[in-house]
Design an enzyme around this catalytic site. Structure first.
Site, PDB file in Angstrom:
ATOM      1  N   PRO A  10       0.762  -0.604  -0.246  1.00  0.00           N
ATOM      2  CA  PRO A  10       0.077  -0.198  -0.505  1.00  0.00           C
ATOM      3  C   PRO A  10       0.727   1.385   0.049  1.00  0.00           C
ATOM      4  O   PRO A  10       1.842   0.765   0.874  1.00  0.00           O
ATOM      5  CB  PRO A  10      -1.044  -0.108   1.073  1.00  0.00           C
ATOM      6  CG  PRO A  10       0.325  -0.880   2.221  1.00  0.00           C
ATOM      7  CD  PRO A  10       0.891  -1.329   1.479  1.00  0.00           C
ATOM      8  N   SER A  54       6.806   5.794   9.247  1.00  0.00           N
ATOM      9  CA  SER A  54       7.846   4.294   8.246  1.00  0.00           C
ATOM     10  C   SER A  54       6.100   3.914   8.543  1.00  0.00           C
ATOM     11  O   SER A  54       4.926   4.025   9.614  1.00  0.00           O
ATOM     12  CB  SER A  54       8.658   3.170   8.950  1.00  0.00           C
ATOM     13  OG  SER A  54       8.026   2.861   9.819  1.00  0.00           O
ATOM     14  N   LYS A  55       6.056   3.268   7.258  1.00  0.00           N
ATOM     15  CA  LYS A  55       4.587   2.247   7.028  1.00  0.00           C
ATOM     16  C   LYS A  55       3.984   1.671   8.916  1.00  0.00           C
ATOM     17  O   LYS A  55       2.782   1.452   8.743  1.00  0.00           O
ATOM     18  CB  LYS A  55       4.733   0.663   5.885  1.00  0.00           C
ATOM     19  CG  LYS A  55       5.480   1.450   5.267  1.00  0.00           C
ATOM     20  CD  LYS A  55       4.747   0.364   4.117  1.00  0.00           C
ATOM     21  CE  LYS A  55       5.007   0.914   1.813  1.00  0.00           C
ATOM     22  NZ  LYS A  55       4.241   0.495   1.603  1.00  0.00           N
ATOM     23  N   ARG A  56       5.024   1.180   9.590  1.00  0.00           N
ATOM     24  CA  ARG A  56       4.836   0.210  10.810  1.00  0.00           C
ATOM     25  C   ARG A  56       4.361   1.454  11.077  1.00  0.00           C
ATOM     26  O   ARG A  56       4.102   1.083  12.840  1.00  0.00           O
ATOM     27  CB  ARG A  56       5.631  -0.455  11.017  1.00  0.00           C
ATOM     28  CG  ARG A  56       6.463  -1.795  10.079  1.00  0.00           C
ATOM     29  CD  ARG A  56       7.612  -2.640  10.630  1.00  0.00           C
ATOM     30  NE  ARG A  56       8.817  -1.604  10.460  1.00  0.00           N
ATOM     31  CZ  ARG A  56       8.926  -1.431   8.887  1.00  0.00           C
ATOM     32  NH1 ARG A  56       8.001  -1.693   8.147  1.00  0.00           N
ATOM     33  NH2 ARG A  56       9.688  -0.762   9.373  1.00  0.00           N
TER      34      ARG A  56
END
Ligand code: GLU
Length: 508
Positions: free
Chosen positions: A17, A265-267
């Site tokens: 994504p 970040s994505k996390r």
């Protein structure tokens, strides 16, 4: 074809994504293009088959659409420079790789992954790091170290090979980045990047530069993480002889974590309690769900406005911009060099501001599906009136339910603390008398009710508050909710009196 002042592109790789940093890059490209009357292109860079994630391209397209970032050319809509998906352009790239080899700017490399690994290990064992570059290439298996006959034989026999760029040993590449100013790179430290892989596909570097050239891109606006690739890209333009049409480059500052330490970040998102993705994403392999701005209840206008302010500033105090205003005011000159901290509270603030700009009717239209999902159907005009009472206190459309559920259901229980506080010996008797009088009121409007209840209180030698607090308790079940007389008007006479009677039975 109409001639344009600029052509820019957003070139994501569908490896998962798109996170909001990617959306911001797309937005800045879009604003830049629209501001100059140019064209904005979506190109899908999917030549890395190992990292391909099904559904990611569709996700990118849907995210851009949701945010109001429209592209003029792209994989789903076509355009004069298509195809716009690199996997559909496969046939194009080999010829360009070969052109580089013929010009002495690239070479065939036959080293197997095992051989490279062994080199890496050996270097590590002696405390060094291995790099495929000017200092090592002569000892490796490639068309620079082998005789031309041998290389030719290997290529023709179908032996797997990659094509590597021959990074100059001692060159200086300098360029003026539109955001960062002059940047200078020394080539001696850079490696011989793979341009074309054994699977017959180009790597990002080759495909990206070739496509920017073929698609007549005039400005490359992308994240700062691509800055290290810039010298290679510039050298590729030079090697191809395309220097005079080389695009200008602008590397956008990073978006930092809310605490300011490091790149968002994505996390980070679900860990820190806010979405980092525009839309919800369900991982096709693990099934893990990552929350999205859309599903959390953000309005796309609010998200676009919030993202525009991450890195760009208008030079004034203005914070709220419609897309039209952003298009009119945006410029790369006002994009800063330093990273911008992402502030989840500010994101909520933006949403609240945009909800405030909606009319009662628009908010009612957003609320109706929420109500419908609970099996509630009401006249839109009535819902618009309800929305007016609660609209100041919502951050997300779904908050409307939390702030108004008591309009749709009579209290099932009564807040005992409130009961203790406001329920006196004569309360039941007095409110009982009031409810009889309420039945007589023909114009059950907020102003009339206010008058009636005030004069009722006076006649009882009581303060209005002493009547209003138990009344609210009976109508809502607690001490919360909007202005009491507005609430009564909206509930209507029958429901108001019914709730009073019910409560008088139940509260002792
Ligand atoms: N495919 C690269 C990405 O995933 C594009 C970088 C660029 O814009 O050159 O971001």
């Amino acid at each position: 074809m109409k001639s344009t002042v600029c052509r820019v592109r957003f070139a994501p790789s569908p490896t998962g994504p798109l996170h909001i940093g990617g959306i911001r890059t797309a937005l800045f490209n879009f604003l830049f293009a629209r501001n100059r009357g140019g064209e904005f292109i979506l190109r899908i860079e999917d030549t890395d088959q190992a990292r391909f994630v099904p559904g990611a391209e569709q996700y990118i397209i849907e995210s851009l659409k949701w945010c109001g970032i429209q592209y003029d050319e792209g994989p789903d809509i076509g355009g004069p420079y298509g195809p716009y998906r690199q996997s559909d352009r496969k046939a194009i790239y080999r010829e360009f790789a070969e052109r580089l080899i013929a010009g002495g700017h690239a070479y065939y490399a036959f080293d197997t992954p095992e051989e490279i690994n062994a080199k890496r290990k050996a270097a590590e064992a002696s405390g060094n790091t291995f790099q495929y570059d000017w200092s090592t290439r002569r000892q490796l298996n490639n068309s620079l170290s082998l005789s031309s006959g041998e290389s030719k034989k290997r290529v023709e026999s179908g032996m797997p090979y990659v094509v590597r760029f021959r990074m100059p040993e001692n060159d200086e590449v300098s360029i003026t980045d539109l955001i960062r100013g002059e940047v200078v790179f020394r080539t001696g430290l850079l490696d011989d990047k793979v341009l074309f892989k054994a699977d017959g596909l180009p790597t990002y570097h080759l495909a990206n530069v070739v496509d920017d050239y073929l698609m007549k891109i005039t400005h490359v606006i992308r994240g700062e993480e691509w800055l290290p690739s810039l010298p290679l890209h510039i050298l590729l333009y030079k090697a191809f002889g395309w220097e005079d049409v080389m695009p200008s480059f602008a590397h956008l500052p990073l978006i930092l974590k809310p605490g300011g330490q490091g790149k968002l970040s994505k996390r980070d998102g679900d860990k820190l309690g806010f979405p980092v993705f525009p839309l919800q994403w369900v991982d096709p392999v693990s099934g893990e769900v990552s929350s999205g701005y859309r599903e959390t209840g953000y309005l796309p206008e609010a998200v676009a406005n919030m993202l525009a302010m991450l890195g760009w500033n208008p030079g004034t105090e203005q914070e709220l911009f419609t897309m039209e205003e952003l298009i009119r005011t945006f410029s790369l000159e006002r994009v800063g060099r330093s990273g911008s901290r992402f502030d989840p509270e500010k994101a909520k603030w933006y949403n609240q501001q945009y909800l405030k700009r909606k009319t009662d009717e628009e908010l009612a239209a957003m609320f109706m599906p929420v109500l419908a999902s609970r099996g509630i159907e009401r006249d839109p005009g009535w819902i618009a009136k309800l929305v007016r009472l609660i609209r100041e206190r919502i951050v997300f459309p779904q908050d409307m339910w939390e702030k108004s559920f008591f309009f749709f259901q009579a209290p099932l229980q009564y807040d005992q603390q409130m009961v203790k506080k406001v329920w006196k010996n004569h309360t039941a008797e007095i409110i009982g008398a009031l409810s009889v009088q309420l039945l007589e009121v023909t114009d059950f409007s907020s102003t009339v009710l206010e008058e009636k209840i005030k004069s009722f209180a006076e006649r009882q030698h009581m303060g209005t508050g002493q009547i209003m607090a138990p009344l609210r308790l009976l109508l809502v079940g607690s001490g919360t909710g909007p202005h009491l007389f507005d609430l009564m008007e909206l509930l209507g006479k029958d429901e108001t009196v019914r709730r009073i009677q019910k409560g008088l039975h139940e509260i002792h």
